[in-house]
Design a protein around this motif. Structure first.
Motif, PDB file in Angstrom:
ATOM      1  N   ASP A  58       0.824  -1.203   0.000  1.00  0.00           N
ATOM      2  CA  ASP A  58       0.000   0.000   0.000  1.00  0.00           C
ATOM      3  C   ASP A  58       0.861   1.258   0.000  1.00  0.00           C
ATOM      4  OD1 ASP A  58      -2.731   1.042   0.081  1.00  0.00           O
ATOM      5  OD2 ASP A  58      -2.183   1.840   2.048  1.00  0.00           O
ATOM      6  N   GLU A  59       1.981   1.205   0.718  1.00  0.00           N
ATOM      7  CA  GLU A  59       2.874   2.371   0.774  1.00  0.00           C
ATOM      8  C   GLU A  59       3.596   2.584  -0.549  1.00  0.00           C
ATOM      9  OE1 GLU A  59       4.075   2.260   5.543  1.00  0.00           O
ATOM     10  OE2 GLU A  59       5.264   1.140   4.060  1.00  0.00           O
ATOM     11  N   VAL A  60       4.115   1.503  -1.118  1.00  0.00           N
ATOM     12  CA  VAL A  60       4.901   1.653  -2.338  1.00  0.00           C
ATOM     13  C   VAL A  60       4.017   1.982  -3.541  1.00  0.00           C
ATOM     14  CG1 VAL A  60       4.891  -0.700  -3.313  1.00  0.00           C
ATOM     15  CG2 VAL A  60       6.978   0.671  -3.402  1.00  0.00           C
ATOM     16  N   ALA A  61       2.699   1.756  -3.421  1.00  0.00           N
ATOM     17  CA  ALA A  61       1.780   2.111  -4.503  1.00  0.00           C
ATOM     18  C   ALA A  61       1.800   3.608  -4.785  1.00  0.00           C
ATOM     19  CB  ALA A  61       0.361   1.661  -4.159  1.00  0.00           C
ATOM     20  N   GLN A 226      -7.876  11.745  -9.396  1.00  0.00           N
ATOM     21  CA  GLN A 226      -6.950  10.705  -9.837  1.00  0.00           C
ATOM     22  C   GLN A 226      -6.552   9.796  -8.676  1.00  0.00           C
ATOM     23  OE1 GLN A 226      -5.896  10.138 -13.081  1.00  0.00           O
ATOM     24  NE2 GLN A 226      -5.033   8.270 -12.215  1.00  0.00           N
ATOM     25  N   THR A 227      -6.316  10.395  -7.501  1.00  0.00           N
ATOM     26  CA  THR A 227      -5.954   9.591  -6.325  1.00  0.00           C
ATOM     27  C   THR A 227      -7.097   8.651  -5.945  1.00  0.00           C
ATOM     28  OG1 THR A 227      -4.595  11.441  -5.528  1.00  0.00           O
ATOM     29  CG2 THR A 227      -5.101   9.689  -3.956  1.00  0.00           C
ATOM     30  N   MET A 228      -8.323   9.136  -6.037  1.00  0.00           N
ATOM     31  CA  MET A 228      -9.485   8.297  -5.747  1.00  0.00           C
ATOM     32  C   MET A 228      -9.544   7.108  -6.706  1.00  0.00           C
ATOM     33  SD  MET A 228     -13.527   9.362  -5.820  1.00  0.00           S
ATOM     34  CE  MET A 228     -13.608   9.373  -7.618  1.00  0.00           C
ATOM     35  N   LEU A 229      -9.298   7.356  -7.994  1.00  0.00           N
ATOM     36  CA  LEU A 229      -9.330   6.282  -8.978  1.00  0.00           C
ATOM     37  C   LEU A 229      -8.198   5.281  -8.759  1.00  0.00           C
ATOM     38  CD1 LEU A 229     -10.133   8.400 -12.161  1.00  0.00           C
ATOM     39  CD2 LEU A 229     -11.695   6.873 -10.949  1.00  0.00           C
ATOM     40  N   GLU A 230      -7.037   5.769  -8.336  1.00  0.00           N
ATOM     41  CA  GLU A 230      -5.893   4.892  -8.121  1.00  0.00           C
ATOM     42  C   GLU A 230      -6.081   4.001  -6.894  1.00  0.00           C
ATOM     43  OE1 GLU A 230      -2.681   4.659  -9.675  1.00  0.00           O
ATOM     44  OE2 GLU A 230      -3.542   5.760 -11.367  1.00  0.00           O
ATOM     45  N   ARG A 231      -6.713   4.525  -5.834  1.00  0.00           N
ATOM     46  CA  ARG A 231      -6.788   3.812  -4.562  1.00  0.00           C
ATOM     47  C   ARG A 231      -8.167   3.228  -4.253  1.00  0.00           C
ATOM     48  NH1 ARG A 231      -2.982   4.277  -0.991  1.00  0.00           N
ATOM     49  NH2 ARG A 231      -4.359   4.405   0.830  1.00  0.00           N
ATOM     50  N   GLU A 233     -10.134   0.800  -5.490  1.00  0.00           N
ATOM     51  CA  GLU A 233     -10.314  -0.652  -5.384  1.00  0.00           C
ATOM     52  C   GLU A 233      -9.677  -1.200  -4.104  1.00  0.00           C
ATOM     53  OE1 GLU A 233     -11.101  -4.547  -5.766  1.00  0.00           O
ATOM     54  OE2 GLU A 233     -12.039  -2.873  -6.803  1.00  0.00           O
ATOM     55  N   LYS A 234      -8.496  -0.688  -3.752  1.00  0.00           N
ATOM     56  CA  LYS A 234      -7.815  -1.177  -2.555  1.00  0.00           C
ATOM     57  C   LYS A 234      -8.594  -0.848  -1.287  1.00  0.00           C
ATOM     58  CE  LYS A 234      -3.265  -0.483  -4.660  1.00  0.00           C
ATOM     59  NZ  LYS A 234      -2.006   0.310  -4.610  1.00  0.00           N
ATOM     60  N   LEU A 235      -9.269   0.308  -1.288  1.00  0.00           N
ATOM     61  CA  LEU A 235      -9.961   0.768  -0.075  1.00  0.00           C
ATOM     62  C   LEU A 235     -11.460   0.483  -0.118  1.00  0.00           C
ATOM     63  CD1 LEU A 235      -8.137   4.210   0.391  1.00  0.00           C
ATOM     64  CD2 LEU A 235      -7.599   2.018   1.442  1.00  0.00           C
ATOM     65  N   ASP A 236     -11.900  -0.336  -1.093  1.00  0.00           N
ATOM     66  CA  ASP A 236     -13.305  -0.722  -1.215  1.00  0.00           C
ATOM     67  C   ASP A 236     -14.209   0.484  -1.461  1.00  0.00           C
ATOM     68  OD1 ASP A 236     -15.221  -2.630  -1.443  1.00  0.00           O
ATOM     69  OD2 ASP A 236     -15.661  -2.772   0.693  1.00  0.00           O
ATOM     70  N   TRP A 237     -13.720   1.397  -2.272  1.00  0.00           N
ATOM     71  CA  TRP A 237     -14.453   2.551  -2.758  1.00  0.00           C
ATOM     72  C   TRP A 237     -15.175   3.314  -1.639  1.00  0.00           C
ATOM     73  CZ3 TRP A 237     -13.066   4.491  -7.161  1.00  0.00           C
ATOM     74  CH2 TRP A 237     -12.472   3.646  -8.110  1.00  0.00           C
ATOM     75  N   PHE A 238     -16.469   3.516  -1.779  1.00  0.00           N
ATOM     76  CA  PHE A 238     -17.140   4.461  -0.883  1.00  0.00           C
ATOM     77  C   PHE A 238     -17.484   3.882   0.480  1.00  0.00           C
ATOM     78  CE2 PHE A 238     -17.793   6.189  -5.148  1.00  0.00           C
ATOM     79  CZ  PHE A 238     -17.319   7.482  -4.953  1.00  0.00           C
ATOM     80  N   ASP A 239     -16.974   2.694   0.765  1.00  0.00           N
ATOM     81  CA  ASP A 239     -17.005   2.198   2.141  1.00  0.00           C
ATOM     82  C   ASP A 239     -15.864   2.803   2.949  1.00  0.00           C
ATOM     83  OD1 ASP A 239     -19.230   0.658   1.733  1.00  0.00           O
ATOM     84  OD2 ASP A 239     -18.105  -1.151   1.204  1.00  0.00           O
ATOM     85  N   GLY A 423     -11.098   3.645 -16.651  1.00  0.00           N
ATOM     86  CA  GLY A 423     -11.208   2.308 -17.220  1.00  0.00           C
ATOM     87  C   GLY A 423     -10.468   1.267 -16.402  1.00  0.00           C
ATOM     88  N   ILE A 424      -9.258   1.590 -15.981  1.00  0.00           N
ATOM     89  CA  ILE A 424      -8.477   0.652 -15.173  1.00  0.00           C
ATOM     90  C   ILE A 424      -9.144   0.414 -13.824  1.00  0.00           C
ATOM     91  CG2 ILE A 424      -6.302   0.374 -13.913  1.00  0.00           C
ATOM     92  CD1 ILE A 424      -4.918   1.756 -16.286  1.00  0.00           C
ATOM     93  N   ALA A 425      -9.598   1.497 -13.185  1.00  0.00           N
ATOM     94  CA  ALA A 425     -10.272   1.357 -11.888  1.00  0.00           C
ATOM     95  C   ALA A 425     -11.537   0.521 -12.021  1.00  0.00           C
ATOM     96  CB  ALA A 425     -10.596   2.739 -11.321  1.00  0.00           C
ATOM     97  N   ALA A 426     -12.334   0.803 -13.061  1.00  0.00           N
ATOM     98  CA  ALA A 426     -13.565   0.045 -13.275  1.00  0.00           C
ATOM     99  C   ALA A 426     -13.265  -1.410 -13.611  1.00  0.00           C
ATOM    100  CB  ALA A 426     -14.378   0.685 -14.398  1.00  0.00           C
ATOM    101  N   SER A 427     -12.199  -1.642 -14.391  1.00  0.00           N
ATOM    102  CA  SER A 427     -11.830  -3.009 -14.757  1.00  0.00           C
ATOM    103  C   SER A 427     -11.419  -3.818 -13.531  1.00  0.00           C
ATOM    104  CB  SER A 427     -10.683  -2.994 -15.767  1.00  0.00           C
ATOM    105  OG  SER A 427     -11.054  -2.336 -16.945  1.00  0.00           O
TER     106      SER A 427
END
Length: 531
Positions: A58-61, A226-231, A233-239, A423-427
């Motif tokens: 998560d840090e190196v991301a 952009q940060t929201m799109l990058e992170r 999936e890892k943070l389970d979006w709006f949860d 697209g990547i985030a949605a994929s």
């Protein structure tokens, strides 16, 4: 040094640009390709960075996220910055900043230092693509604009496609810092030729006042998006409260940014050009083009490496024919589009149809597919995208006056980049959801009452016994292997569905072309750029 600097300045003039146009095209394409290469080249080196820097995944991301965020913040204001500093100075300065940051990234001994220099590298790289495109539209005569876009488009397509392969080879052969050091010799070549040949714009005008509020709002809005799109999936979006915070700041900042730019006398982004329906509709289409391009570049290697067990180098060899097909198609289109009077929208429709068919072929891949199965679908994907790229560029920017070309190019490239991020985030999110659904459906057919499952379990046990497995562990190992097979099939079904989604998304954009005019660049804005 005294004789050298004057000669550089004399070469980089608008009058000399026509004679040096091919060198300029290669120079700006090289710089743009390096910038795009660095968006994906580090992905395969992340495990090595984690071990060297003692960081978690998560840090190196943030090494990747920081670069992309800085990149998209600079993209829409690159036209304004080119006018403010002078296009030649801004382009060369961006390359120099990119090179310096690459050196310090390779020398970083802590995660904090690496993330910081990646952000600086992203700031430098963000100014390259749209400035390069605007330069090409100005220095090439109308009949050769297609050729220049073919050269430029090849770099745009090849950069992100070959990033993981190049990164994997360099990391395995040398070490991860060399994925940054490779930028130094190539970047210095681009810098030297930029100083020698890239001219200032004939149409640029420096703003009398700096809209600092607009700059701050844009940075906050685009950066948080952009940060929201990058992170996400890892943070389970709006949860996640963090993702909610990013969304609130992004929406608020962008709304205020639009209000600020429409009322400011010297906006950093000229939003009034969106009144041009041709550009506005093209932005929607290029958003979907970016999503299709970057999503397939992201998902297909994941399929090869997780389902089929390919390594980075083998993955690159599978992808390479598609990249070459895309480049060849753009070269042909570049020559043809500048000369033809055929409606450019027809080429986009044909390209979208070919891409859709290629994605249908991708949807037929299985866990037993091999290189022969991938060759033609990858080539057709490259041909389809190559047929779309140049006509869509000309449709988007063809109505803009020369002095607005840099602003339009910045918005156009930003939209494609954001399309890729979405697209990547949605994929990634859809892949996880589809795997859960498909695994649940498959497990309905794999229980103790299923004759087929029972037969498969007996077969697995027999194979384990033949390989000398101890009798006491055969049952447990057989169940484990059966579970892995179910998971693999569920993942395969998910990839098949995703590939079909990409094709449908591109085809769904085709009706947007009805809102565009029959346009040929050399008949419109290109006439104002003729030498």
């Amino acid at each position: 040094m005294r004789p050298l600097l004057p000669s550089l300045r004399r070469s980089a003039t608008p009058e000399a640009a026509y004679a040096n146009r091919m060198i300029i095209a290669l120079t700006v394409t090289l710089a743009s390709m390096l910038e795009l290469l660095d968006t994906s080249i580090i992905n395969v080196a992340i495990p090595h960075m984690m071990g060297t820097l003692g960081a978690t995944l998560d840090e190196v991301a943030w090494v990747s996220t920081g670069y992309v965020v800085a990149n998209v913040i600079v993209l829409p204001i690159s036209g304004w910055l080119a006018n403010y500093f002078g296009r030649r100075n801004y382009f060369a300065g961006s390359i120099l900043l990119f090179i310096a940051a690459s050196f310090f990234c390779g020398n970083a001994t802590s995660l904090e230092a690496l993330v910081f220099w990646r952000i600086v590298q992203g700031i430098g790289g963000g100014g390259l693509i749209s400035t390069a495109q605007a330069t090409l539209y100005e220095v090439f005569p109308p009949k050769e604009v297609g050729t220049s876009m073919a050269i430029f488009g090849l770099g745009i397509m090849v950069g992100p496609t070959l990033g993981p392969t190049v990164g994997g080879y360099i990391t395995d052969t040398f070490s991860w810092p060399w994925i940054f050091y490779i930028n130094l010799p190539l970047g210095l070549i681009a810098l030297l030729f930029a100083l020698m040949f890239v001219p200032d714009s004939k149409y640029g005008s420096k703003a009398e006042k700096v809209d600092y509020v607009g700059l701050l709002l844009l940075a906050a809005g685009i950066g948080c998006l952009q940060t929201m799109l990058e992170r996400g999936e890892k943070l389970d979006w709006f949860d996640s409260r963090e993702i909610i915070a990013y969304a609130v700041v992004s929406v608020t900042s962008l709304v205020l940014f639009v209000w600020q730019e429409l009322r400011h006398e010297h906006p950093v982004v000229e939003l009034h050009i969106l009144k041009d329906t041709q550009l506005s509709v093209s932005l929607v289409f290029t958003f979907l083009l970016g999503a299709s391009l970057y999503s397939t570049v992201f998902i297909f290697p994941v399929y090869l490496q997780t389902v089929l067990g390919y390594n980075a180098w083998e993955t690159g060899l599978v992808i390479l024919p598609g990249a070459l097909a895309s480049g060849l198609t753009m070269a042909v289109m570049g020559k043809h589009v500048s000369k033809t009077t055929i409606d450019l929208r027809i080429y986009v429709v044909i390209g979208a149809a070919i891409f859709g068919y290629a994605m249908w072929q991708h949807g037929q891949f299985t866990v037993w597919s091999g290189n022969d199965d991938f060759l033609w679908p990858m080539i057709l994907r490259g041909v389809g995208l190559g047929m779309i790229f140049i006509p869509l560029n000309n449709l988007a920017l063809g109505n803009l006056p020369p002095h607005q070309m840099a602003n339009g190019s910045g918005l156009y490239n930003l939209t494609r980049q954001l399309g890729g991020s979405v697209g990547i985030a949605a994929s990634a999110t859809t892949l996880v959801k589809l795997q859960e659904i498909n695994r649940g459906e498959l497990l309905h057919h794999v229980d103790r009452f299923s004759a087929l499952a029972h037969e498969r379990l007996i077969h697995i046990k027999a194979l384990l016994a033949q390989h000398g497995a101890a009798a006491v562990v055969i049952e447990k190992k057989a169940l484990l292997l059966l579970n892995q097979q179910v998971a693999k099939q569920a993942m395969m079904l998910s990839f098949e569905r995703l590939f079909l989604y990409f094709g449908v998304a591109m085809l769904a954009a085709v009706p947007l072309l009805l809102l565009m005019q029959r346009t040929h660049f050399s008949r419109k804005a290109g006439d104002d750029l003729a030498h």
